[in-house]
Design an enzyme around this catalytic site. Structure first.
Site, PDB file in Angstrom:
ATOM      1  N   GLU A 216      32.590  41.296  34.591  1.00 24.25           N
ATOM      2  CA  GLU A 216      31.261  41.853  34.440  1.00 24.25           C
ATOM      3  C   GLU A 216      31.111  41.823  32.733  1.00 24.25           C
ATOM      4  O   GLU A 216      31.609  42.584  32.184  1.00 24.25           O
ATOM      5  CB  GLU A 216      30.875  43.332  34.725  1.00 24.25           C
ATOM      6  CG  GLU A 216      30.817  43.215  36.329  1.00 24.25           C
ATOM      7  CD  GLU A 216      29.576  42.891  36.917  1.00 24.25           C
ATOM      8  OE1 GLU A 216      28.930  42.487  36.122  1.00 24.25           O
ATOM      9  OE2 GLU A 216      29.675  42.727  38.253  1.00 24.25           O
ATOM     10  N   LEU A 217      30.174  41.169  32.152  1.00 28.25           N
ATOM     11  CA  LEU A 217      30.298  40.990  30.868  1.00 28.25           C
ATOM     12  C   LEU A 217      29.163  41.215  29.913  1.00 28.25           C
ATOM     13  O   LEU A 217      28.215  41.885  30.499  1.00 28.25           O
ATOM     14  CB  LEU A 217      30.743  39.412  30.612  1.00 28.25           C
ATOM     15  CG  LEU A 217      32.177  38.961  31.334  1.00 28.25           C
ATOM     16  CD1 LEU A 217      32.258  37.296  31.293  1.00 28.25           C
ATOM     17  CD2 LEU A 217      33.144  39.990  31.139  1.00 28.25           C
TER      18      LEU A 217
ATOM     19  N   LYS B 172      43.083  50.604  32.981  1.00 29.02           N
ATOM     20  CA  LYS B 172      43.193  50.784  31.516  1.00 29.02           C
ATOM     21  C   LYS B 172      41.890  51.138  30.969  1.00 29.02           C
ATOM     22  O   LYS B 172      41.019  50.052  30.918  1.00 29.02           O
ATOM     23  CB  LYS B 172      43.674  49.605  30.825  1.00 29.02           C
ATOM     24  CG  LYS B 172      44.303  49.717  29.410  1.00 29.02           C
ATOM     25  CD  LYS B 172      44.334  48.562  28.741  1.00 29.02           C
ATOM     26  CE  LYS B 172      42.991  47.871  28.066  1.00 29.02           C
ATOM     27  NZ  LYS B 172      42.179  48.873  27.327  1.00 29.02           N
ATOM     28  N   PRO B 173      41.619  52.315  30.750  1.00 31.22           N
ATOM     29  CA  PRO B 173      40.236  52.588  29.893  1.00 31.22           C
ATOM     30  C   PRO B 173      40.411  52.065  28.491  1.00 31.22           C
ATOM     31  O   PRO B 173      41.570  51.546  27.791  1.00 31.22           O
ATOM     32  CB  PRO B 173      40.021  54.058  29.984  1.00 31.22           C
ATOM     33  CG  PRO B 173      41.289  54.524  30.677  1.00 31.22           C
ATOM     34  CD  PRO B 173      42.400  53.540  30.587  1.00 31.22           C
TER      35      PRO B 173
ATOM     36  N   TRP C  60      34.248  50.933  26.703  1.00 29.10           N
ATOM     37  CA  TRP C  60      33.930  52.157  26.204  1.00 29.10           C
ATOM     38  C   TRP C  60      32.565  52.840  26.622  1.00 29.10           C
ATOM     39  O   TRP C  60      32.291  53.949  26.371  1.00 29.10           O
ATOM     40  CB  TRP C  60      34.339  52.311  24.693  1.00 29.10           C
ATOM     41  CG  TRP C  60      33.450  51.313  23.975  1.00 29.10           C
ATOM     42  CD1 TRP C  60      34.065  50.143  23.477  1.00 29.10           C
ATOM     43  CD2 TRP C  60      32.082  51.384  23.350  1.00 29.10           C
ATOM     44  NE1 TRP C  60      32.917  49.321  22.569  1.00 29.10           N
ATOM     45  CE2 TRP C  60      31.903  50.209  22.683  1.00 29.10           C
ATOM     46  CE3 TRP C  60      30.946  52.236  23.567  1.00 29.10           C
ATOM     47  CZ2 TRP C  60      30.787  49.697  22.086  1.00 29.10           C
ATOM     48  CZ3 TRP C  60      29.800  51.873  22.813  1.00 29.10           C
ATOM     49  CH2 TRP C  60      29.675  50.531  22.175  1.00 29.10           C
ATOM     50  N   ASN C  61      31.538  51.874  27.127  1.00 27.08           N
ATOM     51  CA  ASN C  61      30.195  52.334  26.978  1.00 27.08           C
ATOM     52  C   ASN C  61      29.851  53.554  27.997  1.00 27.08           C
ATOM     53  O   ASN C  61      29.157  54.349  27.985  1.00 27.08           O
ATOM     54  CB  ASN C  61      29.162  51.229  26.947  1.00 27.08           C
ATOM     55  CG  ASN C  61      29.229  50.407  27.742  1.00 27.08           C
ATOM     56  OD1 ASN C  61      30.279  49.959  28.608  1.00 27.08           O
ATOM     57  ND2 ASN C  61      28.006  49.903  28.316  1.00 27.08           N
TER      58      ASN C  61
ATOM     59  N   GLU D 264      29.630  43.549  41.387  1.00 24.88           N
ATOM     60  CA  GLU D 264      29.936  44.917  41.752  1.00 24.88           C
ATOM     61  C   GLU D 264      28.818  45.670  42.576  1.00 24.88           C
ATOM     62  O   GLU D 264      27.401  44.905  42.517  1.00 24.88           O
ATOM     63  CB  GLU D 264      30.308  45.657  40.396  1.00 24.88           C
ATOM     64  CG  GLU D 264      31.546  44.895  40.062  1.00 24.88           C
ATOM     65  CD  GLU D 264      32.222  45.821  38.870  1.00 24.88           C
ATOM     66  OE1 GLU D 264      31.709  46.189  37.629  1.00 24.88           O
ATOM     67  OE2 GLU D 264      33.528  46.070  38.709  1.00 24.88           O
TER      68      GLU D 264
ATOM     69  N   GLU E 201      23.925  39.669  21.423  1.00 24.21           N
ATOM     70  CA  GLU E 201      23.956  40.852  22.008  1.00 24.21           C
ATOM     71  C   GLU E 201      24.212  41.870  21.012  1.00 24.21           C
ATOM     72  O   GLU E 201      25.088  42.342  20.652  1.00 24.21           O
ATOM     73  CB  GLU E 201      24.859  41.111  23.143  1.00 24.21           C
ATOM     74  CG  GLU E 201      24.959  42.392  23.707  1.00 24.21           C
ATOM     75  CD  GLU E 201      26.217  42.536  24.982  1.00 24.21           C
ATOM     76  OE1 GLU E 201      27.346  42.211  24.526  1.00 24.21           O
ATOM     77  OE2 GLU E 201      25.963  42.951  25.957  1.00 24.21           O
TER      78      GLU E 201
ATOM     79  N   CYS F 168      25.344  47.535  28.694  1.00 23.15           N
ATOM     80  CA  CYS F 168      25.060  45.965  29.035  1.00 23.15           C
ATOM     81  C   CYS F 168      23.705  45.812  29.524  1.00 23.15           C
ATOM     82  O   CYS F 168      23.346  44.616  29.147  1.00 23.15           O
ATOM     83  CB  CYS F 168      26.127  45.752  30.170  1.00 23.15           C
ATOM     84  SG  CYS F 168      25.789  46.582  31.586  1.00 23.15           S
TER      85      CYS F 168
ATOM     86  N   PRO G   3      40.142  52.118  24.359  1.00 24.69           N
ATOM     87  CA  PRO G   3      40.704  52.827  23.511  1.00 24.69           C
ATOM     88  C   PRO G   3      39.515  53.824  22.766  1.00 24.69           C
ATOM     89  O   PRO G   3      39.801  54.821  22.063  1.00 24.69           O
ATOM     90  CB  PRO G   3      41.579  52.210  22.402  1.00 24.69           C
ATOM     91  CG  PRO G   3      41.051  50.783  22.861  1.00 24.69           C
ATOM     92  CD  PRO G   3      40.598  50.749  24.078  1.00 24.69           C
TER      93      PRO G   3
HETATM   94  P1  NAD Z   1      35.861  44.762  24.916  1.00 18.74           P
HETATM   95  O1  NAD Z   1      35.775  43.511  25.686  1.00 18.74           O
HETATM   96  O2  NAD Z   1      35.927  44.865  23.558  1.00 18.74           O
HETATM   97  O3  NAD Z   1      36.720  45.545  25.708  1.00 18.74           O
HETATM   98  C1  NAD Z   1      36.624  45.862  27.057  1.00 18.74           C
HETATM   99  C2  NAD Z   1      37.942  46.214  27.521  1.00 18.74           C
HETATM  100  O4  NAD Z   1      38.913  45.201  27.539  1.00 18.74           O
HETATM  101  C3  NAD Z   1      38.842  47.364  26.873  1.00 18.74           C
HETATM  102  O5  NAD Z   1      39.569  48.069  27.663  1.00 18.74           O
HETATM  103  C4  NAD Z   1      39.933  46.644  25.782  1.00 18.74           C
HETATM  104  O6  NAD Z   1      40.845  47.309  25.557  1.00 18.74           O
HETATM  105  C5  NAD Z   1      40.202  45.622  26.898  1.00 18.74           C
HETATM  106  N1  NAD Z   1      40.582  44.363  26.115  1.00 18.74           N
HETATM  107  C6  NAD Z   1      40.723  43.920  24.923  1.00 18.74           C
HETATM  108  N2  NAD Z   1      41.442  42.803  24.587  1.00 18.74           N
HETATM  109  C7  NAD Z   1      41.745  42.372  25.707  1.00 18.74           C
HETATM  110  C8  NAD Z   1      42.627  41.325  26.391  1.00 18.74           C
HETATM  111  N3  NAD Z   1      43.072  40.412  25.584  1.00 18.74           N
HETATM  112  N4  NAD Z   1      43.267  41.372  27.554  1.00 18.74           N
HETATM  113  C9  NAD Z   1      42.628  42.416  28.370  1.00 18.74           C
HETATM  114  N5  NAD Z   1      42.092  43.496  28.225  1.00 18.74           N
HETATM  115  C10 NAD Z   1      41.532  43.360  26.764  1.00 18.74           C
HETATM  116  O7  NAD Z   1      34.313  45.713  25.186  1.00 18.74           O
HETATM  117  P2  NAD Z   1      33.772  46.711  24.690  1.00 18.74           P
HETATM  118  O8  NAD Z   1      33.488  46.469  23.365  1.00 18.74           O
HETATM  119  O9  NAD Z   1      34.822  47.701  25.269  1.00 18.74           O
HETATM  120  O10 NAD Z   1      32.656  46.903  25.594  1.00 18.74           O
HETATM  121  C11 NAD Z   1      31.294  46.200  25.374  1.00 18.74           C
HETATM  122  C12 NAD Z   1      30.980  45.092  26.245  1.00 18.74           C
HETATM  123  O11 NAD Z   1      31.047  45.387  27.509  1.00 18.74           O
HETATM  124  C13 NAD Z   1      29.523  44.406  25.665  1.00 18.74           C
HETATM  125  O12 NAD Z   1      29.479  43.088  25.586  1.00 18.74           O
HETATM  126  C14 NAD Z   1      29.060  44.938  27.049  1.00 18.74           C
HETATM  127  O13 NAD Z   1      27.709  44.163  27.467  1.00 18.74           O
HETATM  128  C15 NAD Z   1      30.306  44.738  27.916  1.00 18.74           C
HETATM  129  N6  NAD Z   1      29.601  45.500  29.199  1.00 18.74           N
HETATM  130  C16 NAD Z   1      29.136  44.686  30.322  1.00 18.74           C
HETATM  131  C17 NAD Z   1      28.778  45.429  31.468  1.00 18.74           C
HETATM  132  C18 NAD Z   1      28.421  44.690  32.907  1.00 18.74           C
HETATM  133  O14 NAD Z   1      28.260  45.294  33.850  1.00 18.74           O
HETATM  134  N7  NAD Z   1      28.120  43.376  32.796  1.00 18.74           N
HETATM  135  C19 NAD Z   1      28.918  46.815  31.511  1.00 18.74           C
HETATM  136  C20 NAD Z   1      29.258  47.585  30.387  1.00 18.74           C
HETATM  137  C21 NAD Z   1      29.657  46.716  29.172  1.00 18.74           C
END
Ligand code: NAD
Length: 496
Positions: free
Chosen positions: A252-253, A179-180, A155-156, A468, A390, A288, A182
């Site tokens: 990318e985590l 899939k964006p 979402w960020n 990426e 984090e 991130c 929610p």
């Molecule tokens: P999240 O992991 O909660 O969700 C990310 C996506 O995954 C959403 O679309 C969500 O619906 C989906 N999802 C959730 N459970 C799933 C499953 N079991 N299987 C498949 N998809 C699933 O992350 P968030 O809260 O949306 O974003 C914040 C996190 O993202 C932070 O940890 C941030 O550091 C990380 N992030 C990393 C980067 C990078 O480039 N390394 C960039 C931006 C954000």
């Protein structure tokens, strides 16, 4: 449920094989700056619809993979123009659903388009097959598309982190199911739909929902590659879901990016002070690669903190994302706000000093929305949760260090290794940077201010797998295929 759209309310549907697919149920998306306002509705895609989207992408792949690269690029360039033409509309929607100020939403489009342009400019040469004539015969090296890509974004940065996947995946000849998140589904769906308008039906499909849909996308045998940006905990589920079909994946985590200020850093440098404040609080700290822990050499620590507070109080203006004076908006969602608040409370209980930063421009809105006043956290221990977790929100700990070996150790003992920054005399900073375990290290700047889409971006350790951006960010959507024509067809050591 039937929902009537008025002028202000955006309704998105799943987009499968070139068509909108009506859904039985819709979820509301509120405005984080005033949660009583519903910005729009998005569907909860069913498992059957997710399968339909994957099958449509698999069918479209049969023709799309044969489409000449020039045509792929041409279509992507037209999509870029469409996004550019709709920029203001997209920015307003993004700001309303996400909470990021307008300038920041424009910044997200700026980065998205910069990358899409780069990918268009470079795709033909990066994906060009190589033919080598050599002593052992002839080798053709080609970069073949993989098939259906499941692209899952957070979402960020919902638009940038969707287009970072869509552009190279399609240019390389793959088809996609996006899939964006929610927590910010509307603007990303709008942009994906604009892009889809320039491509044959089925090449881009968009589904919505959370883990249920995600599990289908990451386990379905027809999906060849997962391109995921999100949390490390979610990635662990994805790796398990993908194991049975051994999918390729780019992950990318999360990160816990450190900013290190050496004793050669000039605390009187106001531009540098502004840059570190922005590196901590841009997008309300929800990036991130934001600098999430700051280490300052003890010899300059007190002066640094004093100047930091001055700079932060100048730059941080918390308010309505639509107000041009606002630099920091609300947190995107209540869960995240509560999490960040709990980390600050925990630090306070452990004896930390918590200093509020910036000015609140609109008290009433602040109380109504998911706002959290930015804070500086001092006197914490190196291993307090606010330092090692984090936090992904508007707070930052600043800690002193005594020598370079110590700060390198503190940096590298994290389970994460996404980005980092070193500030001070350039040669000293580069020398420290070389010893840090991070995908990107910036010198005298940090976070998006030091991002360069021409070079690969990704993390060490639990911050991810793969890269990426850059040429690598295009080739990651291909399988390397070697066609060998050996000069010697019969091996001498194999008996007749
Ligand atoms: P999240 O992991 O909660 O969700 C990310 C996506 O995954 C959403 O679309 C969500 O619906 C989906 N999802 C959730 N459970 C799933 C499953 N079991 N299987 C498949 N998809 C699933 O992350 P968030 O809260 O949306 O974003 C914040 C996190 O993202 C932070 O940890 C941030 O550091 C990380 N992030 C990393 C980067 C990078 O480039 N390394 C960039 C931006 C954000």
């Amino acid at each position: 449920m039937t929902i009537q759209a008025d002028q202000e309310t955006v309704i998105v549907e799943a987009f499968i094989n070139g068509h909108h697919v009506p859904s039985l149920s819709q979820s509301p998306k509120e405005n984080p700056a005033s949660p009583a306002e519903i910005v729009g509705y998005f569907p909860v895609t069913t498992k059957e619809q997710a399968v339909e989207a994957i099958e449509s992408a698999a069918e479209a792949f049969k023709l799309w993979k044969k489409t000449p690269i020039d045509e792929r690029i041409l279509r992507m360039r037209k999509a870029i123009e469409k996004i550019r033409a709709a920029e203001n509309e997209i920015v307003h929607l993004l700001s309303r659903e996400h909470g990021k100020p307008l300038y920041d939403a424009h910044g997200e489009i700026y980065v998205s388009l910069m990358w899409m342009e780069y990918a268009c400019n470079e795709a033909a040469s990066v994906l060009q097959e190589e033919v080598q004539e050599h002593d052992y015969g002839k080798t053709i090296l080609s970069y073949d598309p993989m098939g259906v890509v499941a692209a899952i974004s957070p979402w960020n940065y919902p638009i940038a982190l969707s287009t970072i996947k869509i552009a190279p995946a399609l240019l390389a000849g793959n088809t996609i199911v996006l899939k964006p998140s929610p927590f910010a589904p509307l603007a990303a769906a709008k942009v994906a739909k604009l892009i889809a308008g320039e491509f044959p039906a089925g090449v881009i499909n968009v589904v919505h929902g959370d883990a249920d849909v995600g599990v289908e996308l990451t386990s379905n045998p027809l999906v060849a590659k997962i391109a995921f940006t999100g949390g490390t905990a979610t990635a662990k589920h994805i790796i398990k879901a993908a194991a049975d079909t051994v999918k390729d994946m780019t992950l990318e985590l999360g990160g816990n990016d450190a900013a290190i200020f050496l004793d050669s850093f000039d605390v009187q440098d106001e531009r540098a002070m502004r840059r570190i404040v922005i590196s901590n609080f841009l997008t309300t700290g929800q990036i991130c690669m934001i600098a999430k822990r700051v280490y300052v050499h003890r010899s300059i620590y007190d002066a640094f903190v004093e100047k930091y507070i001055e700079a932060a109080n100048r730059w941080i203006r918390i308010g309505d994302p639509f107000d041009a004076n606002t630099t920091v908006g609300p947190v995107n969602n209540l869960k995240q706000k509560n999490y960040v608040q709990s980390l600050i409370e925990d630090a306070r209980k452990r004896g930390a000093k918590v200093i509020p930063l910036g000015q609140i421009l609109d008290e009433q809105r602040f109380d109504q929305g998911y706002y959290l006043q930015p804070t500086l956290v001092l006197n914490c221990d190196y291993h307090d949760p606010i330092v090692v977790e984090e936090q992904f929100g508007p707070t930052v700990p600043i800690l002193p260090f005594d020598d370079v070996e110590q700060v390198i150790r503190l940096h590298n003992e994290s389970i994460y290794g996404l980005t980092s920054s070193v500030w001070g005399r350039e040669e000293d900073a580069i020398s420290v940077a070389r010893q840090l375990e991070a995908g990107t290290t910036m010198i005298n700047t940090a976070a998006v201010q030091g991002l360069d889409v021409r070079f690969p971006f990704g993390g060490f350790k639990q911050s991810g797998i793969g890269r990426e951006y850059g040429a690598e960010g295009i080739r990651t959507y291909t399988e390397t295929h070697v066609i060998n024509v050996p000069a010697t067809l019969d091996l001498p050591y194999i008996p007749e």
